[in-house]
Design a protein around this motif. Structure first.
Motif, PDB file in Angstrom:
ATOM      1  N   SER A  47       2.610  -8.463  -6.782  1.00  0.00           N
ATOM      2  CA  SER A  47       3.502  -8.084  -5.518  1.00  0.00           C
ATOM      3  C   SER A  47       4.115  -9.210  -5.153  1.00  0.00           C
ATOM      4  O   SER A  47       3.867  -9.664  -4.841  1.00  0.00           O
ATOM      5  CB  SER A  47       2.135  -7.461  -4.481  1.00  0.00           C
ATOM      6  OG  SER A  47       1.791  -8.035  -4.445  1.00  0.00           O
ATOM      7  N   VAL A  48       5.287  -8.768  -4.161  1.00  0.00           N
ATOM      8  CA  VAL A  48       6.466  -9.602  -3.265  1.00  0.00           C
ATOM      9  C   VAL A  48       5.988  -9.096  -1.839  1.00  0.00           C
ATOM     10  O   VAL A  48       5.977 -10.090  -1.295  1.00  0.00           O
ATOM     11  CB  VAL A  48       7.864  -9.993  -3.925  1.00  0.00           C
ATOM     12  CG1 VAL A  48       8.103 -10.977  -2.839  1.00  0.00           C
ATOM     13  CG2 VAL A  48       7.476 -10.296  -4.838  1.00  0.00           C
ATOM     14  N   ALA A  49       6.360  -7.839  -1.953  1.00  0.00           N
ATOM     15  CA  ALA A  49       6.489  -6.990  -0.484  1.00  0.00           C
ATOM     16  C   ALA A  49       6.278  -5.999  -0.212  1.00  0.00           C
ATOM     17  O   ALA A  49       7.049  -4.842  -1.408  1.00  0.00           O
ATOM     18  CB  ALA A  49       7.693  -8.035   0.294  1.00  0.00           C
ATOM     19  N   VAL A  50       5.401  -5.038   0.351  1.00  0.00           N
ATOM     20  CA  VAL A  50       4.967  -3.790   0.351  1.00  0.00           C
ATOM     21  C   VAL A  50       4.910  -3.295   1.373  1.00  0.00           C
ATOM     22  O   VAL A  50       4.619  -3.999   2.238  1.00  0.00           O
ATOM     23  CB  VAL A  50       4.277  -3.793  -0.232  1.00  0.00           C
ATOM     24  CG1 VAL A  50       4.044  -1.776   0.155  1.00  0.00           C
ATOM     25  CG2 VAL A  50       4.248  -4.149  -1.481  1.00  0.00           C
ATOM     26  N   SER A  53       5.055   3.388   4.501  1.00  0.00           N
ATOM     27  CA  SER A  53       5.887   4.713   5.362  1.00  0.00           C
ATOM     28  C   SER A  53       5.937   4.757   7.018  1.00  0.00           C
ATOM     29  O   SER A  53       6.376   5.050   7.583  1.00  0.00           O
ATOM     30  CB  SER A  53       6.390   5.648   4.836  1.00  0.00           C
ATOM     31  OG  SER A  53       5.362   6.342   4.033  1.00  0.00           O
ATOM     32  N   ASN A  54       3.961   4.953   6.427  1.00  0.00           N
ATOM     33  CA  ASN A  54       3.199   5.664   8.084  1.00  0.00           C
ATOM     34  C   ASN A  54       2.383   4.804   7.892  1.00  0.00           C
ATOM     35  O   ASN A  54       1.437   5.028   6.881  1.00  0.00           O
ATOM     36  CB  ASN A  54       3.519   7.029   8.110  1.00  0.00           C
ATOM     37  CG  ASN A  54       2.780   7.486   6.556  1.00  0.00           C
ATOM     38  OD1 ASN A  54       2.188   6.504   6.099  1.00  0.00           O
ATOM     39  ND2 ASN A  54       3.001   9.228   6.928  1.00  0.00           N
ATOM     40  N   GLY A  55       1.963   4.610   9.345  1.00  0.00           N
ATOM     41  CA  GLY A  55       0.624   3.720   9.492  1.00  0.00           C
ATOM     42  C   GLY A  55       1.068   2.279  10.019  1.00  0.00           C
ATOM     43  O   GLY A  55       0.082   1.404  10.206  1.00  0.00           O
ATOM     44  N   GLY A  56       2.143   2.622   9.902  1.00  0.00           N
ATOM     45  CA  GLY A  56       2.660   0.944   9.948  1.00  0.00           C
ATOM     46  C   GLY A  56       2.445  -0.597   9.795  1.00  0.00           C
ATOM     47  O   GLY A  56       1.813  -1.336  10.457  1.00  0.00           O
ATOM     48  N   SER A  57       2.562  -0.813   8.384  1.00  0.00           N
ATOM     49  CA  SER A  57       1.997  -2.164   7.534  1.00  0.00           C
ATOM     50  C   SER A  57       3.236  -2.434   6.622  1.00  0.00           C
ATOM     51  O   SER A  57       3.822  -1.874   5.834  1.00  0.00           O
ATOM     52  CB  SER A  57       0.560  -2.161   6.630  1.00  0.00           C
ATOM     53  OG  SER A  57       0.456  -3.084   6.613  1.00  0.00           O
ATOM     54  N   ILE A  58       3.121  -3.954   6.865  1.00  0.00           N
ATOM     55  CA  ILE A  58       4.048  -4.957   5.581  1.00  0.00           C
ATOM     56  C   ILE A  58       2.930  -5.936   5.533  1.00  0.00           C
ATOM     57  O   ILE A  58       2.487  -6.382   5.896  1.00  0.00           O
ATOM     58  CB  ILE A  58       5.328  -5.615   6.128  1.00  0.00           C
ATOM     59  CG1 ILE A  58       6.027  -4.173   6.855  1.00  0.00           C
ATOM     60  CG2 ILE A  58       5.689  -5.771   5.423  1.00  0.00           C
ATOM     61  CD1 ILE A  58       7.785  -4.733   7.353  1.00  0.00           C
ATOM     62  N   ASN A  59       3.339  -6.031   4.413  1.00  0.00           N
ATOM     63  CA  ASN A  59       2.617  -7.001   2.992  1.00  0.00           C
ATOM     64  C   ASN A  59       3.560  -8.076   2.747  1.00  0.00           C
ATOM     65  O   ASN A  59       4.111  -7.159   1.528  1.00  0.00           O
ATOM     66  CB  ASN A  59       1.060  -6.609   2.077  1.00  0.00           C
ATOM     67  CG  ASN A  59       0.127  -5.331   3.407  1.00  0.00           C
ATOM     68  OD1 ASN A  59      -0.694  -5.604   4.279  1.00  0.00           O
ATOM     69  ND2 ASN A  59       0.055  -4.639   2.785  1.00  0.00           N
ATOM     70  N   TYR A  60       3.177  -9.101   2.743  1.00  0.00           N
ATOM     71  CA  TYR A  60       3.806 -10.619   1.875  1.00  0.00           C
ATOM     72  C   TYR A  60       2.956 -10.816   1.132  1.00  0.00           C
ATOM     73  O   TYR A  60       1.846 -11.201   1.326  1.00  0.00           O
ATOM     74  CB  TYR A  60       4.980 -10.799   2.720  1.00  0.00           C
ATOM     75  CG  TYR A  60       5.526 -10.911   3.086  1.00  0.00           C
ATOM     76  CD1 TYR A  60       6.996 -10.282   2.739  1.00  0.00           C
ATOM     77  CD2 TYR A  60       5.556  -9.809   5.012  1.00  0.00           C
ATOM     78  CE1 TYR A  60       8.025  -9.434   3.274  1.00  0.00           C
ATOM     79  CE2 TYR A  60       6.400  -9.350   5.643  1.00  0.00           C
ATOM     80  CZ  TYR A  60       7.733  -8.854   4.917  1.00  0.00           C
ATOM     81  OH  TYR A  60       9.037  -8.455   5.144  1.00  0.00           O
ATOM     82  N   ALA A  61       2.931 -11.611   0.326  1.00  0.00           N
ATOM     83  CA  ALA A  61       2.646 -12.461  -0.994  1.00  0.00           C
ATOM     84  C   ALA A  61       2.223 -14.204   0.122  1.00  0.00           C
ATOM     85  O   ALA A  61       3.109 -14.595   1.159  1.00  0.00           O
ATOM     86  CB  ALA A  61       3.248 -13.132  -2.431  1.00  0.00           C
ATOM     87  N   ASP A  62       1.498 -14.576  -0.324  1.00  0.00           N
ATOM     88  CA  ASP A  62       1.478 -15.746   0.797  1.00  0.00           C
ATOM     89  C   ASP A  62       2.243 -16.692  -0.478  1.00  0.00           C
ATOM     90  O   ASP A  62       3.005 -17.442   1.012  1.00  0.00           O
ATOM     91  CB  ASP A  62       0.249 -16.655   0.358  1.00  0.00           C
ATOM     92  CG  ASP A  62      -1.070 -15.412   1.043  1.00  0.00           C
ATOM     93  OD1 ASP A  62      -1.862 -16.585   0.583  1.00  0.00           O
ATOM     94  OD2 ASP A  62      -0.674 -15.119   2.050  1.00  0.00           O
TER      95      ASP A  62
END
Length: 121
Positions: A47-50, A53-62
């Motif tokens: 995964s790179v970036a996810v 849609s609702n819940g407000g969260s963005i996750n990036y790979a380190d």
């Protein structure tokens, strides 16, 4: 029928930038998540970036934090990956992933066709 069309890959020098796009079309009830994954030769897909849609969260790979940014244009049902300060280690096939709830209220995961990103040193 849901379709994902990716674009924006290419060849770029180290330190350069690219913006990937993934456009979603078709009849869906909602989009739950949109994200980007990549797979380099001989390596597992990661995964790179996810974006949730609702819940407000963005996750990036380190490995990409501070360099990549995921964003959405809800009016166009499109997700983008802005990639700055690219490194040769970023070379991979990049895949868009979308998790949707269909009009039948079933969650389904769709993948884009992949777009090659090559960063030269």
């Amino acid at each position: 029928q849901v379709q994902l069309v990716e674009s924006g890959g290419g060849l770029v020098q180290a330190g350069g930038s690219l913006r990937l796009s993934c456009a979603v079309s078709g009849s869906i009830f909602s989009i739950n998540t949109m994200g980007w994954y990549r797979q380099a030769p001989g390596k597992q897909r990661e995964s790179v970036a996810v974006s949730i849609s609702n819940g407000g969260s963005i996750n990036y790979a380190d490995s990409v934090k501070g360099r990549f940014a995921i964003s959405r244009d809800n009016a166009k049902n499109t997700v983008y990956l802005q990639m700055n300060s690219l490194k040769p280690a970023d070379t991979a096939v990049y895949y868009c992933q979308v998790v949707v709830t269909t009009i039948s209220r079933v969650r389904v995961t769709y993948w884009g066709q992949g777009t090659q990103v090559t960063v030269s040193s």
